[in-house]
Write an enzyme that holds these catalytic residues in place. Structure first.
Site, PDB file in Angstrom:
ATOM      1  N   GLU A 194      28.298  35.171  39.561  1.00  0.00           N
ATOM      2  CA  GLU A 194      29.375  35.970  38.957  1.00  0.00           C
ATOM      3  C   GLU A 194      29.020  37.453  39.028  1.00  0.00           C
ATOM      4  O   GLU A 194      27.862  37.827  38.850  1.00  0.00           O
ATOM      5  CB  GLU A 194      29.520  35.514  37.494  1.00  0.00           C
ATOM      6  CG  GLU A 194      30.710  36.064  36.770  1.00  0.00           C
ATOM      7  CD  GLU A 194      30.849  35.489  35.350  1.00  0.00           C
ATOM      8  OE1 GLU A 194      30.642  34.265  35.148  1.00  0.00           O
ATOM      9  OE2 GLU A 194      31.134  36.278  34.448  1.00  0.00           O
TER      10      GLU A 194
ATOM     11  N   ASP B 280      30.535  40.955  37.333  1.00  0.00           N
ATOM     12  CA  ASP B 280      31.472  41.305  36.253  1.00  0.00           C
ATOM     13  C   ASP B 280      31.671  42.779  35.995  1.00  0.00           C
ATOM     14  O   ASP B 280      30.702  43.519  35.832  1.00  0.00           O
ATOM     15  CB  ASP B 280      30.925  40.825  34.894  1.00  0.00           C
ATOM     16  CG  ASP B 280      30.904  39.340  34.748  1.00  0.00           C
ATOM     17  OD1 ASP B 280      31.730  38.690  35.368  1.00  0.00           O
ATOM     18  OD2 ASP B 280      30.031  38.863  34.000  1.00  0.00           O
TER      19      ASP B 280
ATOM     20  N   GLU C 135      33.678  44.445  32.721  1.00  0.00           N
ATOM     21  CA  GLU C 135      34.433  44.165  31.495  1.00  0.00           C
ATOM     22  C   GLU C 135      34.646  45.478  30.764  1.00  0.00           C
ATOM     23  O   GLU C 135      33.726  46.267  30.649  1.00  0.00           O
ATOM     24  CB  GLU C 135      33.668  43.208  30.571  1.00  0.00           C
ATOM     25  CG  GLU C 135      33.728  41.770  31.027  1.00  0.00           C
ATOM     26  CD  GLU C 135      33.102  40.821  30.014  1.00  0.00           C
ATOM     27  OE1 GLU C 135      33.729  39.817  29.669  1.00  0.00           O
ATOM     28  OE2 GLU C 135      31.977  41.096  29.573  1.00  0.00           O
TER      29      GLU C 135
ATOM     30  N   GLY D  44      30.123  46.373  18.235  1.00  0.00           N
ATOM     31  CA  GLY D  44      29.451  45.111  17.926  1.00  0.00           C
ATOM     32  C   GLY D  44      30.261  44.198  17.019  1.00  0.00           C
ATOM     33  O   GLY D  44      29.692  43.330  16.358  1.00  0.00           O
TER      34      GLY D  44
END
Ligand SMILES: *[C@@H]1O[C@H](CO)[C@@H](O)[C@H](O)[C@H]1NC(C)=O
Length: 291
Positions: free
Chosen positions: A106, A108, A110, A204
């Site tokens: 993968e 990524d 994001e 977070g």
């Protein structure tokens, strides 16, 4: 009389040349109907303008997503994204390449949303043989919600390079000779989705999604793939691309490119797994000392 005819024929010829060029350009422009399937979201993902524009949306009930029709084994893949504007805290827009199964590979991108005026985080990762834990995070040097910007992945047998508007931000080299696995045997699909991740995405998980701002929308345009398309029927891939000589297949970052990565990492990187010694008590991953 005859000279008039000559002139008008020339005029027609002059008109025809640029028209033909225009048609060729339009024909090779990206078309989301042709290259992608909407995979989930019950109408929240939509293709507009004859296939030129795709939008994903998210509301309290669901996000949405799409997936490439083709599987690719290597490619130089560009997509322009315009991210959720305003208060996008809690939302995540993922744009990535992935194969399937337990030992999947993968690559990524994001995008973690934020309160209005606070910066998005661009989160990147590379999984090989099912194992990730290679996060690097960046702030961007522009507001990614105002305009479309180009996010690119160069993936060939030697290297993976992540770029933003043509500026390389991260490289994952093929270091198989040191026993580190590299994605080169499993074809990948291109995926994207917009979903709610307010349990972790913004500061977070401290800032929750404000559903009064829903629906949240991210937009896509100008997909361009110079790539090898995998055929499951013949278990082989074909890289023929009429308009290119496939030089991307052997491309790697030159010294200028390496310097540009260093500058971006110095000015915009906010997390690097390779400097997170606490997280890896048995020692940093091996590639960290090799790159
Ligand atoms: C959101 O903004 C805060 C404050 O500027 C920042 O610390 C944080 O990295 C930003 N991004 C995310 C996704 O939390």
């Amino acid at each position: 009389m005859s000279s008039q005819i000559v002139v008008s024929t020339k005029m027609i010829a002059n008109l025809l040349v640029p028209l033909t060029l225009l048609v060729a350009v339009v024909a090779s422009a990206s078309n989301f109907y042709q290259d992608f399937d909407i995979t989930w979201g019950d109408g929240r993902a939509q293709i507009h303008n004859n296939g030129q524009l795709l939008t994903l949306s998210l509301d309290k009930a669901s996000g949405s997503g799409f997936k490439s029709k083709n599987q690719y084994l290597f490619g130089k893949i560009d997509m322009q994204l315009k991210l959720v504007p305003g208060n996008s805290a809690g939302t995540v827009t993922a744009y990535y390449l992935s194969s399937q199964g337990n030992t999947h590979d993968e690559i990524d991108f994001e995008f973690l949303g934020n309160l209005s005026g606070d910066p998005y985080i661009l989160h990147t990762n590379v999984f090989t043989q099912g194992k990730g834990n290679r996060e690097q995070q960046f702030y961007l040097w522009f507001d990614p919600t105002k305009d479309f910007h180009t996010y690119s992945i160069l993936w060939n047998p030697q290297t993976i390079v992540f770029s933003v508007d043509g500026t390389p931000i991260r490289q994952f080299k093929n270091l198989e000779s040191y026993g580190i696995s590299f994605p080169k045997d499993q074809p990948m699909w291109i995926y994207s989705s917009l979903w709610n991740a307010d349990d972790w995405a913004t500061r977070g998980g401290l800032v929750k999604t404000d559903w009064s701002q829903a629906p949240f929308t991210a937009s896509y345009q100008n997909f361009n793939a110079q790539a090898c398309i995998w055929s499951s029927a013949s278990s082989s891939s074909s890289c023929s691309n009429a308009s290119s000589n496939n030089s991307w297949l052997t491309e790697s970052l030159d010294n200028t490119g390496q310097e540009r990565i260093k500058t971006v990492q110095k000015n915009y990187m906010i997390y690097n797994y390779c400097t997170d010694a606490k997280r890896f008590p048995q020692g940093l991953p091996q590639e960290c000392s090799l790159t």
